[in-house]
Design a protein around this motif. Structure first.
Motif: not given
Length: 430
Positions: A108-115, A121-124, A187-200
């Motif tokens: 689960t941790l590797d997935i976040v780091k890889e994404r 994704i600028d999510c601090d 991390l900054h969860p909203l920016n992470y979610t928005l970054g994943l949405a952009r990637a999707a």
């Protein structure tokens, strides 16, 4: 599912520092896709991204905004493993499969780091996580878990921090020691979610905000997902609504419980004071059942979370109530103001294990992250995509776990859990 259309993001530090203002149009048509995902939080967006990367056509329907609920307002702590004890899995599977569950907890941790790296994704994202012991028995349990993880799973990442060295992580006399995990973090969860949405979207998925699902039915072997202004026909459906599932799948929603949790952000501290407060800049969570959790922000605020509540009622004068709790750990911040205070609901299961499964052969769900959703949702999305592509062995491991309905039914389960929470609060004080 409740009607949440046109709801803005919570007035949080996350929303104030969001770096993507992209809006996705409501569904206003009748469309057909391979997979319809209901819910644009971390679970749904992760599933959509994984499916789109595998070549599936995907539509995501969101009643409000991407990351509107827990995904965009949580504590931002990225915690390896699962919320339940590892031996919870041992009740339902042999030792070899428990090992696989352990490995997926690290994955689960590797997935976040890889994404974050792959999609810029600028999510601090910051590594380092400390579980701080409030009592001698808690300190002993943390040492035992370090030893058990090394012996059973050959994991040598955990490092126990003695009380004399705790000031390297947190400038407080409250804690007796702690267990440091260098692979977890925050991390900054909203920016992470928005970054994943952009990637999707870049991978081919389509997202429709302000598109509350009003009905889900089957018609001639196809799933029909209805909104007020359109429909989606799909071969597969993914339910990623968590606490907002409501009447779409009552048998599933009875197995989770919404729990209120709250966060404040202080005003920015000067750089030297912030560095002294939490020198390692790691996320910290204490060891109580009704816990506090906190971490530094990139602009030198303290983000403090807690006030976990089963009543669904926010504490009176939230900012000040949270500030009083913060001062129990950091009395030296008595002169510091609170700039933001917000809250929301996370979903828990009775045994705190994730609840993944199928409502029907081609209707998948994932819920019950129980406070570990920042990273476990990434695994959920990956496993759902694997299963839809016919590789379901990992997804089906979670299906072996028995999940019970919360007692009391719709009317009584919240009062029952409020009483249970009072009992645990009392135990924390003893």
């Amino acid at each position: 599912m409740l009607k949440l259309a046109n709801q803005p993001h919570a007035a949080s530090w996350y929303a104030a520092t969001a770096n993507d203002s992209t809006r996705h149009p409501p569904l206003d048509d009748n469309i057909s896709v391979d997979v319809c995902v209901i819910g644009a939080g971390l679970t749904g967006i992760s599933a959509a991204l994984n499916l789109a990367e595998r070549g599936h056509t995907v539509a995501v329907l969101e009643a409000s905004k991407v990351g509107w609920a827990a995904s965009g307002r949580n504590g931002g702590q990225m915690i390896g493993g699962f919320a339940c004890d590892i031996d919870t899995f041992a009740k339902y599977m042999p030792a070899g499969d428990v090992q696989r569950m352990w490995e997926m907890g690290l994955e689960t941790l590797d997935i976040v780091k890889e994404r974050v790296a792959k999609h810029h994704i600028d999510c601090d994202l910051t590594l380092g996580y400390l579980t701080a012991a409030n009592k001698p028995a808690h300190a002993d349990a943390l040492r035992a878990w370090r030893d058990d993880a090394k012996k059973r799973f050959r994991y040598e990442g955990f490092r126990y921090v003695e009380r004399a060295h705790m000031d390297q992580y947190v400038q407080s006399s409250r804690y007796l020691g702690g267990l440091f995990d260098p692979d977890s973090g925050h991390l900054h969860p909203l920016n992470y979610t928005l970054g994943l949405a952009r990637a999707a979207v870049e991978s081919g998925a389509r997202i429709h905000e302000d598109s509350c699902v009003t009905a889900l039915r089957s018609e001639n072997g196809t799933h029909v997902v209805e909104t007020a202004r359109g429909t989606v026909r799909a071969s597969y459906v993914v339910l990623a609504c968590n606490t907002w599932l409501g009447s779409l799948a009552p048998d599933v929603s009875r197995k989770i419980m919404p729990v209120g949790t709250y966060v404040i952000a202080t005003e920015p501290l000067d750089a030297a004071r912030a560095a002294a407060l939490m020198p390692a800049r790691a996320a910290v969570c204490d060891s109580r059942f009704v816990l506090d959790y906190f971490r530094p922000s990139p602009d030198n605020r303290l983000l403090w979370g807690g006030k976990v509540s089963y009543s669904t009622l926010a504490p009176h004068n939230l900012g000040e109530a949270m500030r009083r709790d913060m001062l129990k750990t950091f009395p030296q911040l008595d002169d510091v103001k609170v700039d933001y205070a917000w809250g929301g609901f996370v979903d828990i299961t009775m045994n705190r294990a994730p609840h993944f499964g199928r409502l029907a052969p081609t209707v998948y769900f994932a819920q019950g992250f129980s406070g570990h959703g920042v990273n476990t949702t990434g695994l959920a999305g990956k496993l759902i995509a694997e299963a839809i592509d016919g590789q379901a062995s990992r997804f089906d491991l979670f299906g072996r776990i028995r999940h019970r309905d919360f007692p009391g039914g719709a009317m009584l389960r919240t009062p029952a859990l409020v009483l249970a929470m009072a009992w645990y609060r009392m135990k924390d004080l003893l």
